[in-house]
Design a protein around this motif. Structure first.
Motif, PDB file in Angstrom:
ATOM      1  N   ASP A  38      32.285  42.362  43.770  1.00 15.14           N
ATOM      2  CA  ASP A  38      31.827  43.197  42.666  1.00 15.14           C
ATOM      3  C   ASP A  38      32.646  42.947  41.234  1.00 15.14           C
ATOM      4  OD1 ASP A  38      30.410  45.077  41.520  1.00 15.14           O
ATOM      5  OD2 ASP A  38      32.194  46.561  41.732  1.00 15.14           O
ATOM      6  N   VAL A  39      32.494  41.529  40.811  1.00 15.05           N
ATOM      7  CA  VAL A  39      33.145  40.959  39.655  1.00 15.05           C
ATOM      8  C   VAL A  39      31.612  40.587  39.036  1.00 15.05           C
ATOM      9  CG1 VAL A  39      35.376  40.423  40.684  1.00 15.05           C
ATOM     10  CG2 VAL A  39      33.476  38.710  40.761  1.00 15.05           C
ATOM     11  N   ASP A  40      32.080  40.446  37.575  1.00 14.57           N
ATOM     12  CA  ASP A  40      30.921  39.958  36.660  1.00 14.57           C
ATOM     13  C   ASP A  40      30.714  38.268  37.004  1.00 14.57           C
ATOM     14  OD1 ASP A  40      29.227  39.092  34.819  1.00 14.57           O
ATOM     15  OD2 ASP A  40      30.495  40.191  33.137  1.00 14.57           O
ATOM     16  N   GLU A  41      29.534  37.779  37.274  1.00 12.12           N
ATOM     17  CA  GLU A  41      29.016  36.362  37.087  1.00 12.12           C
ATOM     18  C   GLU A  41      29.784  35.662  36.247  1.00 12.12           C
ATOM     19  OE1 GLU A  41      25.191  35.379  38.482  1.00 12.12           O
ATOM     20  OE2 GLU A  41      25.227  37.263  40.004  1.00 12.12           O
ATOM     21  N   GLU A  42      29.576  36.186  34.888  1.00 12.82           N
ATOM     22  CA  GLU A  42      30.231  35.392  33.770  1.00 12.82           C
ATOM     23  C   GLU A  42      31.659  35.014  33.886  1.00 12.82           C
ATOM     24  OE1 GLU A  42      28.834  37.556  30.247  1.00 12.82           O
ATOM     25  OE2 GLU A  42      26.894  37.473  31.066  1.00 12.82           O
ATOM     26  N   GLU A  43      32.388  35.437  34.827  1.00 11.24           N
ATOM     27  CA  GLU A  43      33.733  35.458  35.032  1.00 11.24           C
ATOM     28  C   GLU A  43      33.976  34.217  35.733  1.00 11.24           C
ATOM     29  OE1 GLU A  43      36.134  38.370  36.105  1.00 11.24           O
ATOM     30  OE2 GLU A  43      35.045  39.995  35.060  1.00 11.24           O
ATOM     31  N   LEU A  44      33.173  33.858  36.667  1.00 11.39           N
ATOM     32  CA  LEU A  44      33.112  32.901  37.684  1.00 11.39           C
ATOM     33  C   LEU A  44      32.411  31.380  37.030  1.00 11.39           C
ATOM     34  CD1 LEU A  44      32.079  35.162  40.578  1.00 11.39           C
ATOM     35  CD2 LEU A  44      34.414  34.725  39.880  1.00 11.39           C
ATOM     36  N   THR A  45      33.370  30.762  36.509  1.00  9.13           N
ATOM     37  CA  THR A  45      33.101  29.442  36.105  1.00  9.13           C
ATOM     38  C   THR A  45      33.530  28.570  37.248  1.00  9.13           C
ATOM     39  OG1 THR A  45      35.064  29.311  34.855  1.00  9.13           O
ATOM     40  CG2 THR A  45      33.366  29.842  33.534  1.00  9.13           C
ATOM     41  N   ALA A  46      33.187  27.157  37.256  1.00  6.50           N
ATOM     42  CA  ALA A  46      33.398  26.352  38.185  1.00  6.50           C
ATOM     43  C   ALA A  46      35.143  25.972  38.002  1.00  6.50           C
ATOM     44  CB  ALA A  46      32.551  24.973  37.886  1.00  6.50           C
ATOM     45  N   ASP A  47      35.670  26.164  37.097  1.00 10.27           N
ATOM     46  CA  ASP A  47      37.070  25.966  37.043  1.00 10.27           C
ATOM     47  C   ASP A  47      37.764  27.169  37.130  1.00 10.27           C
ATOM     48  OD1 ASP A  47      36.262  26.923  34.657  1.00 10.27           O
ATOM     49  OD2 ASP A  47      37.892  25.671  33.530  1.00 10.27           O
ATOM     50  N   ARG A  48      37.180  28.506  37.526  1.00 11.42           N
ATOM     51  CA  ARG A  48      37.982  29.488  37.659  1.00 11.42           C
ATOM     52  C   ARG A  48      38.618  29.638  39.026  1.00 11.42           C
ATOM     53  NH1 ARG A  48      38.190  34.903  35.303  1.00 11.42           N
ATOM     54  NH2 ARG A  48      39.379  36.084  36.748  1.00 11.42           N
ATOM     55  N   SER A  49      40.109  29.904  39.008  1.00 12.43           N
ATOM     56  CA  SER A  49      41.212  29.757  39.982  1.00 12.43           C
ATOM     57  C   SER A  49      40.580  31.075  41.177  1.00 12.43           C
ATOM     58  CB  SER A  49      42.264  30.209  39.716  1.00 12.43           C
ATOM     59  OG  SER A  49      43.238  30.454  40.739  1.00 12.43           O
ATOM     60  N   LEU A  50      40.384  30.891  42.266  1.00 10.66           N
ATOM     61  CA  LEU A  50      39.834  31.869  43.108  1.00 10.66           C
ATOM     62  C   LEU A  50      41.341  32.756  43.337  1.00 10.66           C
ATOM     63  CD1 LEU A  50      38.536  29.546  46.124  1.00 10.66           C
ATOM     64  CD2 LEU A  50      37.406  31.053  44.491  1.00 10.66           C
ATOM     65  N   ALA A  51      42.288  32.527  43.212  1.00  6.77           N
ATOM     66  CA  ALA A  51      43.655  33.375  43.329  1.00  6.77           C
ATOM     67  C   ALA A  51      43.532  34.504  42.183  1.00  6.77           C
ATOM     68  CB  ALA A  51      44.945  32.542  43.171  1.00  6.77           C
ATOM     69  N   ALA A  52      42.697  33.775  40.779  1.00  4.14           N
ATOM     70  CA  ALA A  52      42.699  34.901  39.791  1.00  4.14           C
ATOM     71  C   ALA A  52      41.503  35.725  39.762  1.00  4.14           C
ATOM     72  CB  ALA A  52      42.583  33.942  38.405  1.00  4.14           C
ATOM     73  N   VAL A  57      24.751  29.686  43.839  1.00  6.34           N
ATOM     74  CA  VAL A  57      24.797  30.411  44.705  1.00  6.34           C
ATOM     75  C   VAL A  57      26.134  31.030  45.276  1.00  6.34           C
ATOM     76  CG1 VAL A  57      24.490  30.366  47.530  1.00  6.34           C
ATOM     77  CG2 VAL A  57      23.164  28.976  46.067  1.00  6.34           C
ATOM     78  N   VAL A  58      27.332  30.092  45.059  1.00  4.62           N
ATOM     79  CA  VAL A  58      28.724  30.671  45.057  1.00  4.62           C
ATOM     80  C   VAL A  58      28.953  31.738  44.145  1.00  4.62           C
ATOM     81  CG1 VAL A  58      31.089  29.869  45.075  1.00  4.62           C
ATOM     82  CG2 VAL A  58      29.433  28.378  46.441  1.00  4.62           C
ATOM     83  N   VAL A  59      28.626  31.470  42.821  1.00  8.53           N
ATOM     84  CA  VAL A  59      29.116  32.432  42.167  1.00  8.53           C
ATOM     85  C   VAL A  59      28.187  33.684  42.370  1.00  8.53           C
ATOM     86  CG1 VAL A  59      28.634  33.170  39.474  1.00  8.53           C
ATOM     87  CG2 VAL A  59      29.394  30.889  40.196  1.00  8.53           C
ATOM     88  N   GLU A  60      26.972  33.667  42.819  1.00  6.64           N
ATOM     89  CA  GLU A  60      26.366  34.731  43.313  1.00  6.64           C
ATOM     90  C   GLU A  60      26.892  35.651  44.293  1.00  6.64           C
ATOM     91  OE1 GLU A  60      22.010  35.983  44.596  1.00  6.64           O
ATOM     92  OE2 GLU A  60      22.028  34.451  43.328  1.00  6.64           O
ATOM     93  N   VAL A  61      27.402  34.989  45.258  1.00  6.15           N
ATOM     94  CA  VAL A  61      27.906  35.452  46.432  1.00  6.15           C
ATOM     95  C   VAL A  61      29.113  36.189  46.079  1.00  6.15           C
ATOM     96  CG1 VAL A  61      28.814  34.835  48.666  1.00  6.15           C
ATOM     97  CG2 VAL A  61      26.619  34.170  48.041  1.00  6.15           C
ATOM     98  N   VAL A  62      30.214  35.316  45.471  1.00  9.45           N
ATOM     99  CA  VAL A  62      31.260  35.850  45.211  1.00  9.45           C
ATOM    100  C   VAL A  62      31.220  37.070  44.345  1.00  9.45           C
ATOM    101  CG1 VAL A  62      33.560  35.470  43.951  1.00  9.45           C
ATOM    102  CG2 VAL A  62      32.594  33.684  45.561  1.00  9.45           C
ATOM    103  N   ALA A  63      30.414  37.001  43.369  1.00  4.51           N
ATOM    104  CA  ALA A  63      30.243  38.365  42.113  1.00  4.51           C
ATOM    105  C   ALA A  63      29.715  39.457  43.281  1.00  4.51           C
ATOM    106  CB  ALA A  63      29.370  37.991  41.473  1.00  4.51           C
ATOM    107  N   GLN A  64      28.981  39.171  44.134  1.00  3.50           N
ATOM    108  CA  GLN A  64      28.337  40.332  44.653  1.00  3.50           C
ATOM    109  C   GLN A  64      29.361  41.022  45.561  1.00  3.50           C
ATOM    110  OE1 GLN A  64      24.963  39.392  47.065  1.00  3.50           O
ATOM    111  NE2 GLN A  64      24.615  41.346  48.123  1.00  3.50           N
ATOM    112  N   LEU A  65      29.880  40.172  46.698  1.00  2.00           N
ATOM    113  CA  LEU A  65      31.079  40.635  47.511  1.00  2.00           C
ATOM    114  C   LEU A  65      31.969  41.290  46.951  1.00  2.00           C
ATOM    115  CD1 LEU A  65      30.558  37.954  50.343  1.00  2.00           C
ATOM    116  CD2 LEU A  65      29.403  40.216  50.206  1.00  2.00           C
TER     117      LEU A  65
END
Length: 81
Positions: A15-29, A5-13
């Motif tokens: 406009d980034v690729d969901e594949e980039e959003l792993t659990a250990d991905r820094s939010l600042a990055a 859910v978090v990955v989907e929301v962050v990617a949508q809002l």
């Protein structure tokens, strides 16, 4: 489920690729992650999941996994009245 859910929301809002959003991905990055967009994510998650997220924990989150844990905790605590 919370991570998805978090990955989907962050990617949508943001406009980034969901594949980039792993659990250990820094939010600042994440491209576009700033104070305004983080609040957009917070409000969207609260509305969609019908929960209240702990604001202090939310702003202290460092990774996508941290946001997922906060979301999962809120869902376990129960929906807002």
């Amino acid at each position: 489920m919370s991570t998805d859910v978090v990955v989907e929301v962050v990617a949508q809002l943001l406009d980034v690729d969901e594949e980039e959003l792993t659990a250990d991905r820094s939010l600042a990055a994440i491209a576009g992650w700033d104070s305004v967009n983080s609040l957009r994510v917070l409000v969207y998650l609260e509305r969609e999941l019908n929960v209240s997220l702990d604001y202090e924990r939310f702003v202290a989150a460092q990774t996508v996994g941290d946001l997922a844990a906060i979301t999962a905790d809120a869902q376990r605590a129960g929906a807002r009245p």
